[in-house]
Scaffold this active site. Structure first.
Site, short mmCIF file in Angstrom:
data_model
loop_
_atom_site.label_atom_id
_atom_site.label_comp_id
_atom_site.label_asym_id
_atom_site.label_seq_id
_atom_site.Cartn_x
_atom_site.Cartn_y
_atom_site.Cartn_z
NE ARG A 97 -3.12 0.18 3.18
CZ ARG A 97 -4.12 -0.71 2.65
NH1 ARG A 97 -4.94 -0.70 1.66
NH2 ARG A 97 -4.60 -1.60 3.67
CE1 TYR A 98 0.56 3.99 4.55
CE2 TYR A 98 0.93 1.83 5.12
CZ TYR A 98 -0.05 2.98 5.26
OH TYR A 98 -0.81 3.12 6.09
NE ARG A 101 4.97 2.14 6.06
CZ ARG A 101 4.56 3.38 5.60
NH1 ARG A 101 5.52 3.43 4.39
NH2 ARG A 101 3.65 4.11 6.18
CB CYS A 110 -3.82 -16.06 16.30
SG CYS A 110 -3.92 -15.10 14.75
CB CYS A 114 -8.70 -11.44 19.03
SG CYS A 114 -6.82 -11.49 19.35
CB CYS A 117 -9.43 -10.74 14.69
SG CYS A 117 -8.26 -10.88 13.28
NE ARG A 119 -4.66 -8.83 8.15
CZ ARG A 119 -3.54 -8.43 8.69
NH1 ARG A 119 -2.99 -9.23 9.39
NH2 ARG A 119 -2.94 -7.31 8.92
CG ASP A 277 -9.19 -1.82 11.12
OD1 ASP A 277 -9.21 -0.31 10.94
OD2 ASP A 277 -8.32 -2.43 11.12
CG ASP A 314 -5.28 0.99 8.51
OD1 ASP A 314 -5.07 1.60 7.59
OD2 ASP A 314 -4.89 0.14 8.81
CE LYS A 321 -1.45 0.61 10.51
NZ LYS A 321 -1.13 0.01 9.07
C1 LIG Z 1 -0.15 -0.87 8.91
C2 LIG Z 1 0.55 -1.26 7.70
C3 LIG Z 1 1.81 -0.99 7.30
C4 LIG Z 1 2.88 -0.37 8.44
O1 LIG Z 1 2.50 0.74 8.67
P1 LIG Z 1 3.42 1.76 9.69
O2 LIG Z 1 2.69 3.10 9.64
O3 LIG Z 1 4.78 2.13 8.87
O4 LIG Z 1 3.70 1.06 11.06
C5 LIG Z 1 2.12 -1.17 6.21
N1 LIG Z 1 1.41 -1.78 5.03
C6 LIG Z 1 0.25 -2.06 5.60
C7 LIG Z 1 -0.73 -2.75 4.21
C8 LIG Z 1 -0.45 -1.66 6.57
O5 LIG Z 1 -1.70 -1.84 6.94
S1 SF4 Z 2 -5.73 -9.74 16.28
FE1 SF4 Z 2 -6.62 -11.34 14.63
S2 SF4 Z 2 -4.43 -11.75 13.62
FE2 SF4 Z 2 -4.22 -10.47 15.80
S3 SF4 Z 2 -3.66 -12.29 17.15
FE3 SF4 Z 2 -5.86 -11.88 17.28
S4 SF4 Z 2 -6.85 -13.26 16.03
FE4 SF4 Z 2 -4.59 -13.12 15.67
#
Ligand SMILES: *Cc1c(COP(=O)(O)O)cnc(C)c1O
Ligand code: SF4
Length: 353
Positions: A97-98, A101, A110, A114, A117, A119, A277, A314, A321
């Site tokens: 996305r960025y 990174r 996991c 959670c 979560c 995801r 989220d 986010d 973010k």
């Molecule tokens: C959160 C995230 C990151 C890392 O973001 P930082 O602000 O640098 O910690 C990188 N890629 C994606 C897709 C993310 O959701």
């Molecule tokens: S928030 Fe989601 S990915 Fe993170 S530890 Fe909990 S269940 Fe796993």
């Protein structure tokens, strides 16, 4: 809850004793188990005996994070992929996305699922991450020299076997453009026994490597989690924390302040405080945006700056973010800005532009 997981049990033994169906919840929890069956048919359940032992009573902040709730399927608000991670995925399991990174998912599992979560529709499903998605992700990173920071996530990367994790890290380290490696893991909080001296030593050999862990409540800071974090810190690994603001768990200034202060005592530096989220199945955890701002205002100035994370949202749809701050600027009056300090008192400060 009174659970005997100790007695020299290894992390694998503890994990293997996890509860994965509502029927298996301890009898001391009074709850109608049958309807919850439908919840776990849609969203995985795993409650290991260590994390279970932190519950003091039904509906407390630990309980709410780990015990399935009917509202997960009754309240349909939210989105399946709120951050559009899949739309920004050049290869499955990797989100770019960025500019500099990537987020790289390397595990489907996991130590505890959670309930909040983001995801949750994917974690615990073996199709989430595969040997071939890891291979493709590594090839993508190798081919994109603009990537200088790789964030390993999942699922939980630290549930992989040391050998598997070692191979991934070694591969990443062989790419000269990858300057830093980050691991996002909840294991120091949810299964601290996983942080063995052997694992800490292996991770410490891949510097610069940063770990962002995830604690949401002061009751999660225990002798076990403290030992795990100290072990990682002793291996030279800087530790951050990504806390999620959750209704009924930690949406309270005093709880967050205590958590942030305690994190520093176990050598974990607060990094992000996330607005939850809007993922489907988690609506009962959502808090108003304003709550986060009030909590931030209650931290800044009132306790050490080291205790103050960034409050981040986010953006829905994949905008990334962004940090939100309480308002400190009252107005501009010619050459001066009128600013409000942490106690609400106004000061005039020269703009100098
Ligand atoms: C959160 C995230 C990151 C890392 O973001 P930082 O602000 O640098 O910690 C990188 N890629 C994606 C897709 C993310 O959701
Ligand atoms: S928030 Fe989601 S990915 Fe993170 S530890 Fe909990 S269940 Fe796993």
């Amino acid at each position: 809850m009174d659970m005997d997981y100790r007695g020299g049990s290894s992390w694998k033994q503890i994990l293997s004793q996890s509860i994965t169906t509502p029927d298996a919840l301890p009898t001391s929890i009074e709850i109608d188990r049958a309807p919850l069956q439908k919840v776990v048919a849609r969203y995985s359940m795993r409650l290991n005996p260590y994390y279970l032992s932190l519950i003091k009573e039904k509906d407390d902040p630990i309980y709410k994070q780990c015990v399935p709730d009917l509202r997960e399927i009754l309240n349909d608000a939210g989105f399946d992929d709120p951050l559009n991670e899949e739309g920004c995925s050049p290869v499955p399991g990797l989100t770019h996305r960025y500019p500099d990174r990537v987020l790289f998912l390397i595990s489907s599992c996991c130590a505890m699922y959670c309930r909040f979560c983001n995801r949750k529709r994917k974690v615990g499903r073996s199709s989430m991450v595969t040997r071939s998605s890891i291979r493709e992700g590594l090839a993508y990173i190798r081919g994109h020299r603009e990537i200088r920071d790789v964030l390993l996530s999942g699922g939980d990367p630290l549930l992989l076997e040391i050998r598997e994790l070692f191979h991934i890290l070694r591969d990443l380290r062989s790419m000269t453009h990858v300057e830093i490696i980050r691991i996002g893991t909840r294991v120091p909080c949810t299964l601290p026994q996983r942080i063995t001296p052997q694992l800490a030593r292996m991770l410490g050999s891949f510097q610069p490597l940063y770990i962002n862990t995830h604690f949401n409540h002061p009751d999660e800071i225990t002798p076990e989690s403290s030992l795990a974090c100290n072990r990682l810190a002793d291996a030279g690994i800087p530790l951050g924390c990504q806390t999620v603001l959750l209704k009924g768990v930690n949406d309270d200034s005093e709880i967050i302040r205590t958590l942030m202060q305690k994190l520093l005592t176990i050598r974990v530096r607060p990094y992000y405080l996330f607005q939850a989220d809007p993922a489907r199945g988690t609506a009962h955890f959502w808090t108003p945006l304003n709550r986060g701002l009030e909590i931030m205002a209650s931290l800044q100035g009132h306790t050490s700056g080291l205790c103050v994370p960034h409050f981040a949202v986010d953006l829905l749809g994949g905008g990334g973010k962004i940090p939100l701050l309480p308002e400190y600027v009252v107005e501009r009056d010619g050459d001066v800005l009128v600013l409000r300090n942490y106690l609400g008192k106004e000061y005039r400060h020269p703009v100098l532009d």
